[in-house]
Design a protein around this motif. Structure first.
Motif, PDB file in Angstrom:
ATOM      1  N   SER A  51      47.300  25.348  24.325  1.00 13.38           N
ATOM      2  CA  SER A  51      47.053  26.184  25.497  1.00 13.38           C
ATOM      3  C   SER A  51      45.554  26.447  25.619  1.00 13.38           C
ATOM      4  N   VAL A  52      45.096  26.644  26.830  1.00 14.31           N
ATOM      5  CA  VAL A  52      43.672  26.921  27.046  1.00 14.31           C
ATOM      6  C   VAL A  52      43.262  28.188  26.317  1.00 14.31           C
ATOM      7  N   LYS A  53      44.129  29.200  26.362  1.00 11.94           N
ATOM      8  CA  LYS A  53      43.878  30.467  25.674  1.00 11.94           C
ATOM      9  C   LYS A  53      45.026  30.739  24.713  1.00 11.94           C
ATOM     10  N   ARG A  54      44.699  31.171  23.505  1.00  5.18           N
ATOM     11  CA  ARG A  54      45.733  31.414  22.498  1.00  5.18           C
ATOM     12  C   ARG A  54      46.685  32.506  22.962  1.00  5.18           C
ATOM     13  N   ASP A  55      47.967  32.185  22.944  1.00  4.87           N
ATOM     14  CA  ASP A  55      49.005  33.126  23.356  1.00  4.87           C
ATOM     15  C   ASP A  55      50.196  32.954  22.415  1.00  4.87           C
ATOM     16  N   ILE A  56      50.299  33.833  21.423  1.00  6.99           N
ATOM     17  CA  ILE A  56      51.363  33.739  20.425  1.00  6.99           C
ATOM     18  C   ILE A  56      52.735  33.874  21.081  1.00  6.99           C
ATOM     19  N   GLN A  57      52.865  34.784  22.042  1.00 10.63           N
ATOM     20  CA  GLN A  57      54.166  35.014  22.665  1.00 10.63           C
ATOM     21  C   GLN A  57      54.654  33.783  23.421  1.00 10.63           C
ATOM     22  N   GLU A  58      53.730  33.062  24.040  1.00 13.66           N
ATOM     23  CA  GLU A  58      54.112  31.857  24.779  1.00 13.66           C
ATOM     24  C   GLU A  58      54.751  30.820  23.852  1.00 13.66           C
ATOM     25  N   TRP A  59      54.286  30.771  22.601  1.00 10.33           N
ATOM     26  CA  TRP A  59      54.721  29.746  21.656  1.00 10.33           C
ATOM     27  C   TRP A  59      55.651  30.299  20.578  1.00 10.33           C
ATOM     28  N   GLU A  60      56.111  31.529  20.751  1.00 10.01           N
ATOM     29  CA  GLU A  60      56.843  32.204  19.671  1.00 10.01           C
ATOM     30  C   GLU A  60      58.044  31.395  19.180  1.00 10.01           C
ATOM     31  N   GLU A  61      58.870  30.919  20.081  1.00 12.23           N
ATOM     32  CA  GLU A  61      60.071  30.176  19.682  1.00 12.23           C
ATOM     33  C   GLU A  61      59.691  28.870  18.992  1.00 12.23           C
ATOM     34  N   GLU A  62      58.735  28.142  19.569  1.00 15.89           N
ATOM     35  CA  GLU A  62      58.318  26.860  18.993  1.00 15.89           C
ATOM     36  C   GLU A  62      57.658  27.043  17.631  1.00 15.89           C
ATOM     37  N   LEU A  63      56.901  28.129  17.465  1.00 20.64           N
ATOM     38  CA  LEU A  63      56.268  28.389  16.169  1.00 20.64           C
ATOM     39  C   LEU A  63      57.318  28.677  15.097  1.00 20.64           C
ATOM     40  N   GLY A  64      58.363  29.383  15.464  1.00 21.16           N
ATOM     41  CA  GLY A  64      59.457  29.625  14.526  1.00 21.16           C
ATOM     42  C   GLY A  64      60.129  28.320  14.121  1.00 21.16           C
ATOM     43  N   GLN A  65      60.334  27.442  15.085  1.00 26.99           N
ATOM     44  CA  GLN A  65      60.934  26.138  14.790  1.00 26.99           C
ATOM     45  C   GLN A  65      60.023  25.294  13.907  1.00 26.99           C
ATOM     46  N   LEU A  66      58.700  25.383  14.136  1.00 28.96           N
ATOM     47  CA  LEU A  66      57.756  24.607  13.341  1.00 28.96           C
ATOM     48  C   LEU A  66      57.727  25.087  11.893  1.00 28.96           C
ATOM     49  N   LYS A  67      57.832  26.384  11.688  1.00 26.19           N
ATOM     50  CA  LYS A  67      57.913  26.898  10.316  1.00 26.19           C
ATOM     51  C   LYS A  67      59.159  26.375   9.608  1.00 26.19           C
ATOM     52  N   GLU A  68      60.270  26.373  10.330  1.00 25.77           N
ATOM     53  CA  GLU A  68      61.503  25.857   9.736  1.00 25.77           C
ATOM     54  C   GLU A  68      61.376  24.364   9.449  1.00 25.77           C
ATOM     55  N   THR A  69      60.697  23.633  10.331  1.00 20.84           N
ATOM     56  CA  THR A  69      60.448  22.214  10.099  1.00 20.84           C
ATOM     57  C   THR A  69      59.630  22.014   8.833  1.00 20.84           C
ATOM     58  N   ALA A  70      58.597  22.839   8.645  1.00 17.75           N
ATOM     59  CA  ALA A  70      57.763  22.739   7.446  1.00 17.75           C
ATOM     60  C   ALA A  70      58.581  23.004   6.183  1.00 17.75           C
ATOM     61  N   ARG A  71      59.484  23.950   6.252  1.00 12.85           N
ATOM     62  CA  ARG A  71      60.337  24.242   5.091  1.00 12.85           C
ATOM     63  C   ARG A  71      61.270  23.066   4.797  1.00 12.85           C
ATOM     64  N   ARG A  72      61.846  22.472   5.834  1.00 14.79           N
ATOM     65  CA  ARG A  72      62.755  21.342   5.633  1.00 14.79           C
ATOM     66  C   ARG A  72      62.014  20.121   5.111  1.00 14.79           C
ATOM     67  N   ALA A  73      60.810  19.885   5.631  1.00 16.27           N
ATOM     68  CA  ALA A  73      60.003  18.768   5.126  1.00 16.27           C
ATOM     69  C   ALA A  73      59.639  19.003   3.664  1.00 16.27           C
ATOM     70  N   GLY A  74      59.334  20.246   3.318  1.00 17.54           N
ATOM     71  CA  GLY A  74      59.036  20.572   1.929  1.00 17.54           C
ATOM     72  C   GLY A  74      60.214  20.301   1.013  1.00 17.54           C
ATOM     73  N   GLU A  75      61.397  20.638   1.469  1.00 18.47           N
ATOM     74  CA  GLU A  75      62.592  20.402   0.660  1.00 18.47           C
ATOM     75  C   GLU A  75      62.805  18.912   0.388  1.00 18.47           C
TER      76      GLU A  75
END
Length: 243
Positions: A51-75
């Protein structure tokens, strides 16, 4: 499976989700297979730089999914302790370096790692360079330090993309054999590729530098340069050894 690693605490400090697998996913798998406990600290959140300007709320759902992806890749590679710093994606130069150092120091105090893997100082990506500097600040060689080895990994699409100079070139000096079996059917490179498949949304199609094909080709090149079928290569930051 030969015994290279045994019952040690290992810390991987990466800037973004997927850097840890791109840089040393096969090595993580070997550490885990030999009984070492690997912790991954991912400092920046990912995605928000799109995004042009950082907006955590705009990406909140996707960021949660990315964290879960990182955990699964780690496993996949045997790392079940994945931690997040939550710093702004590709905007870590907007954060005081001391704040980044403190997060890393907190994890080091908690797990007392003997070995640390992190980014090379010559990467094009600003978050990679700040991560490197923060790690090196956090692991100052004090007498009480648990850290005996610091190794810098290469990340396709960041390492080697910077303006080349005599001072920022990645110089491979330390190689880990990814041809080694970690289970009955897979070697370390197989697990690295499988973990990157988990990160499919972050990967690109060949001939993009951050593609599965290039990851494999790079492993073959690094391996053949030292007489192996495949390898991950590292530049040595520190190596303390008692003979």
């Amino acid at each position: 499976m030969t015994s290279y690693f045994r019952d040690r605490s290992v810390l991987v400090v990466a800037a973004h989700p997927d850097d840890e697998i791109l840089g040393c996913g096969g090595t993580i798998a070997l550490h885990a297979a030999h009984g070492d406990k690997v912790t991954t600290l991912i400092l920046a959140e990912g995605l928000t730089s799109r995004s042009v300007k950082r907006d955590i709320q705009e990406w909140e759902e996707e960021l949660g999914q990315l964290k879960e992806t990182a955990r699964r890749a780690g496993e996949v590679v045997g790392c079940r302790d994945v931690r997040f710093g939550g710093f702004p994606d590709n905007r870590m130069d907007s954060v005081d370096l001391l704040d980044v150092v403190k997060v890393i120091e907190g994890v080091i105090d908690d797990i007392r790692p003997e070995i640390i893997y992190t980014h090379h100082y010559g990467d094009l990506n600003i978050d990679h360079r700040i991560t490197h500097e923060a790690v090196m600040t956090a692991v100052r060689p004090l007498p009480s330090s648990s850290v005996k080895q610091i190794l810098f990994f290469e990340v396709p699409s960041a390492t080697g993309w910077n303006t080349p100079t005599a001072f920022n070139t990645f110089i491979p000096q330390y190689f880990v054999n990814l041809s080694e079996k970690v289970n009955d059917t897979e070697n370390a490179l197989d697990l690295k590729v499988r973990a990157l498949d988990v990160y499919s949304k972050e990967m690109r199609q060949y001939p993009h530098y951050r593609s599965i094909d290039v990851v494999k080709y790079l492993a073959y090149i690094r391996g053949s340069s030292v007489g192996l079928f495949s390898a991950e290569a590292f530049q040595i930051g520190r190596m303390v050894k008692w003979l």
